[in-house]
Design a protein around this motif. Structure first.
Motif, PDB file in Angstrom:
ATOM      1  N   HIS A 112      18.076  79.409 123.791  1.00 52.02           N
ATOM      2  CA  HIS A 112      19.100  80.450 123.875  1.00 52.02           C
ATOM      3  C   HIS A 112      18.653  81.665 124.685  1.00 52.02           C
ATOM      4  N   TYR A 113      17.345  81.904 124.737  1.00 57.83           N
ATOM      5  CA  TYR A 113      16.831  83.081 125.452  1.00 57.83           C
ATOM      6  C   TYR A 113      15.629  82.675 126.309  1.00 57.83           C
ATOM      7  N   PRO A 114      15.879  81.900 127.354  1.00 54.05           N
ATOM      8  CA  PRO A 114      14.764  81.376 128.156  1.00 54.05           C
ATOM      9  C   PRO A 114      13.967  82.448 128.885  1.00 54.05           C
ATOM     10  N   ASP A 115      14.539  83.646 129.043  1.00 53.23           N
ATOM     11  CA  ASP A 115      13.838  84.687 129.791  1.00 53.23           C
ATOM     12  C   ASP A 115      13.051  85.650 128.890  1.00 53.23           C
ATOM     13  N   ARG A 116      13.123  85.452 127.576  1.00 51.16           N
ATOM     14  CA  ARG A 116      12.377  86.325 126.670  1.00 51.16           C
ATOM     15  C   ARG A 116      11.069  85.646 126.267  1.00 51.16           C
ATOM     16  N   PRO A 117      10.002  86.413 126.143  1.00 48.13           N
ATOM     17  CA  PRO A 117       8.693  85.799 125.905  1.00 48.13           C
ATOM     18  C   PRO A 117       8.526  85.297 124.471  1.00 48.13           C
ATOM     19  N   ALA A 118       7.681  84.292 124.341  1.00 48.82           N
ATOM     20  CA  ALA A 118       7.342  83.721 123.037  1.00 48.82           C
ATOM     21  C   ALA A 118       5.844  83.478 122.973  1.00 48.82           C
ATOM     22  N   LEU A 119       5.280  83.778 121.817  1.00 52.47           N
ATOM     23  CA  LEU A 119       3.849  83.604 121.562  1.00 52.47           C
ATOM     24  C   LEU A 119       3.691  82.623 120.418  1.00 52.47           C
ATOM     25  N   LEU A 120       2.879  81.604 120.599  1.00 53.80           N
ATOM     26  CA  LEU A 120       2.619  80.603 119.562  1.00 53.80           C
ATOM     27  C   LEU A 120       1.197  80.774 119.051  1.00 53.80           C
ATOM     28  N   VAL A 121       1.069  80.900 117.729  1.00 48.40           N
ATOM     29  CA  VAL A 121      -0.238  81.059 117.094  1.00 48.40           C
ATOM     30  C   VAL A 121      -0.582  79.766 116.374  1.00 48.40           C
ATOM     31  N   LEU A 122      -1.671  79.140 116.776  1.00 45.25           N
ATOM     32  CA  LEU A 122      -2.144  77.906 116.147  1.00 45.25           C
ATOM     33  C   LEU A 122      -3.035  78.311 114.975  1.00 45.25           C
ATOM     34  N   THR A 123      -2.507  78.182 113.775  1.00 44.14           N
ATOM     35  CA  THR A 123      -3.118  78.848 112.625  1.00 44.14           C
ATOM     36  C   THR A 123      -3.975  77.960 111.751  1.00 44.14           C
ATOM     37  N   GLY A 124      -3.933  76.639 111.927  1.00 41.68           N
ATOM     38  CA  GLY A 124      -4.693  75.815 110.982  1.00 41.68           C
ATOM     39  C   GLY A 124      -4.749  74.373 111.399  1.00 41.68           C
ATOM     40  N   THR A 125      -4.214  73.522 110.523  1.00 37.24           N
ATOM     41  CA  THR A 125      -4.280  72.086 110.792  1.00 37.24           C
ATOM     42  C   THR A 125      -3.459  71.699 112.015  1.00 37.24           C
ATOM     43  N   ASP A 126      -2.566  72.575 112.459  1.00 31.37           N
ATOM     44  CA  ASP A 126      -1.778  72.225 113.648  1.00 31.37           C
ATOM     45  C   ASP A 126      -2.658  72.008 114.865  1.00 31.37           C
ATOM     46  N   VAL A 127      -3.707  72.823 115.033  1.00 26.77           N
ATOM     47  CA  VAL A 127      -4.540  72.692 116.224  1.00 26.77           C
ATOM     48  C   VAL A 127      -5.462  71.480 116.149  1.00 26.77           C
TER      49      VAL A 127
END
Length: 333
Positions: free
Chosen positions: A74-89
């Motif tokens: 919906h907002y392709p021009d707004r920035p997003a930050l992903l934090v890999l917090t645990g078992t996800d990484v």
């Protein structure tokens, strides 16, 4: 831009205050760091029904992937930050297509210790930053007379491997050792095992869930903290122990090595209860060994200072929202 004139940030956290888990503590701490410069809201999920923030911060690649995908759609021009917090990484991004896809949707990634960078695809790694978690430095508290507490803090679930801690309790030989585990039983079988172990061993106690303040006070009274996890992204409980002068006895896994350093003397093979018991006995009976652990932990304290985490976070966020730069971004860790 929010009505206050400050840029707005939504932190998507799959953990809530009720869950009292690592994701929630990260979200709560980051919100505190950011509120001076930004309008902050914490939500379990973001969708187009909510106001669009100027920046989305999503914690945990798999569990926050739907929020990140909706925001990007919906907002392709707004920035997003992903934090890999645990078992996800260490698991999800290698086995779950949605989690793997989330990596490419973010403008920047954060991992909680440098060893986690090795888990990222080569094409993604240049967008990743290391931000160590932090805790306020608090002095250790006097232990109970005639008792050397070894504390494990973490909810009872398989990835934390509380069974190894329980088995080690039956093997320790140092007479003053008392082993206590703080955490809710998210796995009913492990809860029953903890109850049986407490009934069988006078020097083991399962204390159940507790507030963060009470948990940290227990750690501060401890001779050492034990962390038995088979997988960790970067355990904040290690930070809480080290910043209170309490040494750590840790399973030898990548996430713990990234927090404690490859040369740390307090590692034991993951799942090896006998090795953990020997390490506990040595820490109690060998003063020189204990002094080594304390010195090695003390050397890590500057990494886990709140001002260091805050500065790194603000610099990264300002870099993603370049219209209002306030904190110069430094060299990636």
């Amino acid at each position: 831009m929010a009505a206050s004139g400050k840029p707005s940030i939504c932190i998507v956290s799959p953990g809530t205050a009720r869950d009292n888990n690592g994701n929630w503590h990260t979200a709560d701490r980051w919100a505190h760091f950011l509120r001076g410069d930004y309008d902050i809201v914490i939500q379990e999920r973001w969708s187009e029904q909510w106001p669009a923030p100027d920046l989305l911060i999503a914690l945990h690649a798999r569990r926050s992937a739907p929020s990140l995908a909706d925001f990007r759609r919906h907002y392709p021009d707004r920035p997003a930050l992903l934090v890999l917090t645990g078992t996800d990484v260490y698991h999800d991004i290698h086995h779950d297509a949605e989690a793997e896809g989330a990596l490419a949707l973010a403008d920047a990634l954060v991992v909680l210790q440098p060893a986690a960078l090795d888990e990222l695809p080569d094409a993604i790694r240049p967008n990743a930053h290391v931000i160590y978690q932090s805790a306020e430095a608090l002095a250790p508290l006097p232990g109970l007379p005639g008792r050397q507490d070894i504390t494990m803090a973490g909810h009872l679930r398989g990835v934390k491997d509380p069974a190894t801690f329980m088995r080690a309790a039956a093997l320790v030989k140092a007479p003053d050792v008392f082993m206590q585990h703080i955490g809710a039983a998210l796995d009913a079988d492990l809860g029953r095992l903890a109850e049986r172990t407490a009934a069988d061993l006078e020097h083991y106690a399962w204390l159940g869930g507790a507030s963060r303040e009470l948990t940290r006070d227990c750690i501060r009274r401890s001779h050492a903290l034990a962390i038995c996890s088979t997988m960790e992204g970067g355990a904040n409980v290690i930070v809480e122990a080290i910043t209170s002068g309490v040494p750590v006895l840790a399973s030898d896994i990548s996430g713990n090595r990234g927090m404690l350093g490859d040369g740390y003397a307090g590692f034991f093979p993951a799942g090896d209860a006998a090795a953990l018991a020997r390490l506990i006995d040595r820490s109690v009976q060998d003063g020189a060994f204990l002094a080594t652990l304390r010195a090695q932990c003390a050397a890590r304290v500057p990494l886990f200072a709140p001002e260091a985490e805050r500065a790194a976070l603000l610099a990264l966020v300002d870099n993603l929202l370049p219209s209002t730069p306030r904190h110069p971004i430094g060299k990636k860790t």
